[in-house]
Design an enzyme around this catalytic site. Structure first.
Site, PDB file in Angstrom:
ATOM      1  N   LYS A  80       0.844  -1.202   0.000  1.00 36.64           N
ATOM      2  CA  LYS A  80       0.000   0.000   0.000  1.00 36.64           C
ATOM      3  C   LYS A  80       0.877   1.249   0.000  1.00 36.64           C
ATOM      4  CE  LYS A  80      -3.939   1.873   2.680  1.00 36.64           C
ATOM      5  NZ  LYS A  80      -4.719   1.666   3.927  1.00 36.64           N
ATOM      6  N   SER A 155      -9.714   2.095   3.132  1.00 37.80           N
ATOM      7  CA  SER A 155      -8.885   2.828   2.209  1.00 37.80           C
ATOM      8  C   SER A 155      -7.976   1.946   1.360  1.00 37.80           C
ATOM      9  CB  SER A 155      -8.013   3.828   2.964  1.00 37.80           C
ATOM     10  OG  SER A 155      -7.124   3.140   3.842  1.00 37.80           O
ATOM     11  N   SER A 179      -9.514  -0.388   7.266  1.00 36.09           N
ATOM     12  CA  SER A 179      -9.015  -0.302   5.889  1.00 36.09           C
ATOM     13  C   SER A 179      -8.321  -1.536   5.350  1.00 36.09           C
ATOM     14  CB  SER A 179      -8.078   0.882   5.738  1.00 36.09           C
ATOM     15  OG  SER A 179      -8.829   2.062   5.718  1.00 36.09           O
TER      16      SER A 179
HETATM   17  N1  GLN Z   1     -12.678   4.001   6.421  1.00 35.11           N
HETATM   18  C1  GLN Z   1     -12.157   4.478   7.672  1.00 35.11           C
HETATM   19  C2  GLN Z   1     -11.892   5.958   7.589  1.00 35.11           C
HETATM   20  O1  GLN Z   1     -12.246   6.524   6.624  1.00 35.11           O
HETATM   21  C3  GLN Z   1     -10.945   3.704   8.055  1.00 35.11           C
HETATM   22  C4  GLN Z   1      -9.714   4.169   7.413  1.00 35.11           C
HETATM   23  C5  GLN Z   1      -8.528   3.320   7.723  1.00 35.11           C
HETATM   24  O2  GLN Z   1      -8.624   2.280   8.362  1.00 35.11           O
HETATM   25  N2  GLN Z   1      -7.370   3.782   7.310  1.00 35.11           N
HETATM   26  O3  GLN Z   1     -11.364   6.540   8.463  1.00 35.11           O
END
Ligand code: GLN
Length: 502
Positions: A80, A155, A179
């Site tokens: 990532k 994400s 994420s």
């Molecule tokens: N979707 C969650 C957010 O928008 C989690 C993001 C993540 O785990 N990096 O914060």
């Protein structure tokens, strides 16, 4: 040899060890697959063709010389783009870091290199890991291999899509609120968030430091456990790193029975708001666990109802302070004001105005407000108290159950644009994954089947801190039962991607 991309990491490791294939062949097969499907999927922001092949050739040479190599040596991986890689562009999918080349490797990247895993490239994500759909990437979305009109989660949508599209057998994700697990759920892949402190955060571009954890993305539970063992362990460069290793993961993933294991269904995670097909798939998986000898109990974690609200105060508060370093002086983009004096402040304002996307700005404003004098106690202070209550709920639940289970995400993959203009609807995707981050406990998502819309559903398993092995044990047994029912991996049912020659 193109079917090499269909193999699991454990199978590839075996073929490499027995010298039936070389790492160059395995790596090239994945690079070819990337060339064929990237036009449709868009999982990668940057590819490292030459570096990956050079790393593969080095592993092959060491193996030929009779060296005893780590288990996954020669198996390629995608990383990532929020994880820094020395000499290779790292952007966290933000314009503010466009073209930035880090001068060092994250600890987990160093471990991947030392273990001989060639790095295929850096995967797409929501900007600075903020989002649940990868639509917030400054460089365009990634598409879900199950349906190219739908999101791959976020994400870490790029890592999940790369693995689901057979572009990489393994990938690295990061999980601040879900994420790793939510993208795994909506792409029919496996992903794990380790116990907080289990994997070094040194070299992750921080979003919310008290919540962030890097972890494995794969197509099987065993592959995640194997990768977790490579990247885990103490790191003196991360002051929150656990000193004792969390081990026994791959061994646990190979378990065959669940006799005496108490599985707790969290009543707050799974009722209203969960798609009926998601609930049906979840309930079926629970029945399989029961048939394998697990004792099923119901547990209640009442404070989980406030987890999302607490997260959306703590996370932006930490993110607003972590992102203060992008000031136009030190990294990446620098924009001078169109008119007026050029001072540190005006350059910073112009750079941040041009470099950050809307979602990042929204969170910086939220976080700065929550931390401001006069509001601190009402918002940030209260959220921290909720965090303590959530930790207590977990402690009470784990007195009655060895692991807790829930659907990973309330819905299957949604269509592009469906939630983009409604941040709250987007945030609700993480309702089941966030409690684990707030408490620092580990969580795993594996596919439990298809919903009635034909899209994959994720099954979440949570374990107490440092007991990561438990989730791999339960996940490994469940996966074996499910794949026996399906007659093969769930991803075999995904539509064939149209292959382009580029
Ligand atoms: N979707 C969650 C957010 O928008 C989690 C993001 C993540 O785990 N990096 O914060």
């Amino acid at each position: 040899m193109s079917d090499l991309t269909r193999r699991t990491a454990a199978e590839l490791a075996e073929l490499l060890r027995s010298r039936e294939v070389s790492s160059v062949e395995v790596t090239q097969a994945h690079l070819d697959r990337m060339a064929a499907v990237e036009g449709a999927v868009g999982a990668f922001l940057h590819t490292n063709t030459e570096e990956a092949l050079a790393a593969a050739a080095e592993v092959d040479a060491r193996r030929s010389a009779g060296e005893d190599l780590p288990e996954l040596a020669g198996v390629p991986i995608a990383v990532k783009d929020v994880v820094v890689t020395k000499g290779q562009v790292t952007t966290a999918a933000s314009k503010i870091l466009e073209g930035w080349v880090p001068p060092y490797d994250a600890t987990l990247v160093r471990k991947l290199r030392e273990a001989g895993l060639p790095i295929l490239g850096k995967t797409n994500m929501d900007e600075f890991a903020m989002g649940s759909s990868t639509e917030h990437s400054a460089f365009g979305p990634t598409r879900n291999p199950w349906d190219l009109e739908r999101i791959p989660g976020g994400s870490g949508g790029g890592s999940a899509a790369a693995v689901a599209a057979f572009e990489a057998p393994l990938a690295i994700g990061t999980d601040t609120g879900g994420s790793i697990r939510q993208p795994a759920a909506v792409t029919g892949t496996v992903g794990a968030k380790p116990t907080y402190g289990g994997v070094s955060r040194y070299g992750l571009i921080a979003m919310a430091s008290s919540l962030d954890q890097a972890g494995p993305v794969s197509r099987t539970v065993l592959d995640s456990a194997l990768l977790h063992e490579v990247i885990g362990g103490h790191d003196p460069l991360d002051s929150t790193s656990l000193t004792d290793p969390v081990g026994g993961l791959a061994e646990a993933a190979r378990s065959r029975d669940l006799a005496g294991v108490r599985v707790g269904i969290v009543s707050e995670l799974g009722g209203e708001g969960y798609q009926p097909g998601v609930r049906a798939s979840f309930e079926h998986a629970v029945e399989l666990l029961r048939s394998a000898g697990a004792e099923i109990v119901e547990v209640s974690c009442p404070s989980f109802d406030y987890a999302l609200a607490a997260y959306y105060l703590i996370m932006p508060a930490e993110a607003s302070s972590n992102l203060a370093k992008f000031d136009g002086m030190r990294f990446g983009l620098r924009v001078e004001p169109e008119s007026g004096p050029v001072t540190a402040e005006t350059v910073m304002a112009a750079t941040r105005g041009a470099g950050f996307g809307d979602e990042v700005k929204r969170r910086i404003i939220l976080g700065t407000h929550a931390l401001s004098a006069g509001y601190y106690d009402a918002y940030y202070g209260s959220a921290q108290k909720v965090r303590t209550l959530i930790q207590r709920d977990f402690a009470a639940a784990f007195a009655d159950a060895d692991v807790l289970v829930s659907p990973t995400s309330p819905t299957t993959a949604f269509r592009f644009g469906e939630k983009l203009d409604d941040p709250l609807a987007m945030y609700l995707n993480d309702i089941a994954t966030i409690p684990a981050n707030l408490a620092g406990v580990p969580g795993l998502s594996l596919p439990s089947g298809l919903s009635d819309d034909g899209l994959p559903v994720g099954f979440q398993i949570l374990a107490p801190a440092r007991e990561d092995a438990r989730m791999y044990r339960v996940g490994g047994v469940l996966e074996r039962l499910l794949t026996a029912e399906w007659g093969g991996p769930l991803l075999d049912r995904a539509p064939e991607l149209e292959v382009s020659s580029r």
